[in-house]
Design an enzyme around this catalytic site. Structure first.
Site, short mmCIF file in Angstrom:
data_model
loop_
_atom_site.label_atom_id
_atom_site.label_comp_id
_atom_site.label_asym_id
_atom_site.label_seq_id
_atom_site.Cartn_x
_atom_site.Cartn_y
_atom_site.Cartn_z
N ASP A 106 -2.64 0.97 -7.40
CA ASP A 106 -3.17 0.30 -8.58
C ASP A 106 -2.11 -0.34 -9.47
OD1 ASP A 106 -2.16 2.75 -9.40
OD2 ASP A 106 -4.10 3.56 -10.04
N ASP A 153 1.84 17.18 -9.55
CA ASP A 153 1.58 17.22 -8.11
C ASP A 153 2.61 16.36 -7.39
OD1 ASP A 153 -1.04 18.67 -8.23
OD2 ASP A 153 -1.61 16.86 -9.32
N ASP A 185 2.79 13.95 -4.05
CA ASP A 185 2.02 13.26 -3.01
C ASP A 185 2.96 12.61 -2.02
OD1 ASP A 185 -0.29 13.99 -4.34
OD2 ASP A 185 -0.39 12.13 -5.49
#
Length: 439
Positions: A137, A58, A60
């Site tokens: 994160d 993907d 982003d």
């Protein structure tokens, strides 16, 4: 949490990312946002994977445009999410996720976003890229590819950790794991998938905080289980989850059965199931979640079946009751969909029926919609000492035989079958290892 960082800019000549590697639709979104006067960056796993020379799953995008502004720019946009609103820009089957830079808010706002365990409940506070980086994160997931000059912007030493192959939390690991305990599972997933090592601080914090996963909704944990075990690295993931005490939170009944293993059983059975899944993914074949989950919970089911049989419960009822009990307990931890648990029950319930090899029963079993999965499960058991190899060989031959051969194979006396054969094998297999008790 810090809101400032020492920025390091890697110019185009200092990294390997090329626009030819980026999805055309992602580029459309980036350039359109830039044209409208907004900042636009690729961020997260796609940048990490591009730097590794891998094709991202993907793409982003992060921007200073808020979700409503993104929706005004793209007619093919849908807004989703509560905890943090996201814009999904649709191009047929491909979806480009666009997230507004997240901010920290003031101290009072930040306290209101956390529950009593320190878990992040909502995050709809928008800010700058300098603030956004601290909401991510791991350092290797916090690299920003700027469409303006094709540079990679690094605020937290992510590029150095990327080169060193290190998974490191941004900020204090204890705090970050309390904000979202699922990050512990993500740490394992990324370490295995990328072949990276965890930073010692990250390792220590996982060991100390594994029980926090109990506070995560079962539906979310089920989604994480699929991400962990259905992508081609199941064996390594299983071993690492056990090492950090995370597997026992996800599958406590299975972990208890592993604690009383003898001569490698039932761990050998699980490892074989995981290897088969990984091999199928490598070969481009499909894998089914219910088959792997059936393998995970097979030994807990058998433990209850043995207990019920010893109490005089008929075999059919013993399997039915054991399956219901094991599934009911597991649903409180990982909320599996009903079609998954139904398939699991069918795979389990068909195992004793493979022992019936006389008359019309084999043909009826062969026509069962779940026969192939149950047969594969039987082969797995036979390969790892949990079923008679001769039984598996018979069924392999039977399903490939013509009608006349099948009739001969199912005549009385042809295979020396005894009605108590499956129960005898079940008792025999239980004698090879200590009995576990379900609590």
């Amino acid at each position: 949490m810090p809101t400032k960082a020492k920025i390091r800019l890697y110019e185009r000549s200092e990294h390997c990312i090329s626009r030819s590697q980026i999805s055309d639709n992602a580029l459309k979104v980036l350039y359109k946002l830039k044209k409208e006067g907004y900042d636009a960056y690729l961020v997260g796993g796609c940048v990490r994977d591009l730097l590794l020379g891998r094709e991202p799953k993907d793409f982003d995008v992060a921007t200073n445009a808020d979700p409503d502004e993104v929706r005004k720019i793209f007619r093919n946009c849908r807004l989703i999410g509560r905890r943090f609103r996201l814009a999904h820009v649709h191009f047929g089957k491909e979806v480009i996720e666009v997230a507004t830079f997240r901010g920290n808010g003031d101290v009072q706002d930040e306290k209101q976003m956390l529950n009593k365990e320190g878990r992040l409940l909502r995050d709809n506070v928008y800010g700058t890229i300098e603030e956004d980086v601290w909401r991510r994160d791991f350092t290797v997931n916090a690299l920003y590819y700027n469409i303006k000059d094709y540079s990679v912007v690094d605020y937290v030493g992510g590029m150095e950790d990327h080169k060193a192959g290190t998974i490191r939390l941004i900020g204090d690991p204890e705090t970050r794991f309390r904000e979202d305990p699922v990050r512990m599972l993500r740490a394992v997933r990324f370490a295995v998938k990328l072949g990276f090592n965890m930073h010692p601080d990250c390792q220590a914090a996982i060991h100390a905080n594994a029980p926090l996963l109990d506070s995560i909704p079962p539906a979310r944990l089920y989604d994480e289980v699929l991400k962990l075990f259905m992508v081609g690295y199941a064996v390594q993931t299983f071993e690492m989850l056990r090492h950090y005490g995370l597997f026992q939170v996800l599958f406590p009944a299975t972990e208890r059965s592993l604690a009383v293993e003898q001569d490698g059983f039932p761990k050998l059975f699980l490892i074989k199931a995981l290897q088969n899944s990984d091999n199928r993914i490598t070969e481009g074949k499909t894998v089914t979640a219910y088959f792997l989950l059936s393998a995970f919970l097979w030994e807990p089911v058998q433990t209850l079946v043995r207990n019920l049989l010893s109490q005089g419960v008929p075999e059919f009822m013993a399997y039915q009751d054991a399956a219901n009990e094991v599934v009911s307990r597991q649903l409180k931890l990982t909320a599996m969909p009903r079609f998954i648990t139904t398939a699991m029950r069918e795979v389990w319930s068909l195992q004793p029926k493979f022992n019936a090899r006389v008359g019309s029963k084999p043909n009826r079993l062969l026509s069962h919609p779940r026969f192939r999965a149950a047969y594969d499960f039987l082969l797995l058991r036979a390969e790892t000492g949990g079923a008679d190899p001769e039984l598996a060989e018979w069924w392999t031959k039977y399903q490939n035989a013509n009608e006349n051969e099948q009739r001969k194979m199912t005549q009385p006396g042809r295979n020396n079958q005894k009605k108590s054969g499956f129960k005898r094998n079940l008792r025999r297999s239980s004698q090879n290892r200590p009995k576990a008790t379900e609590s």
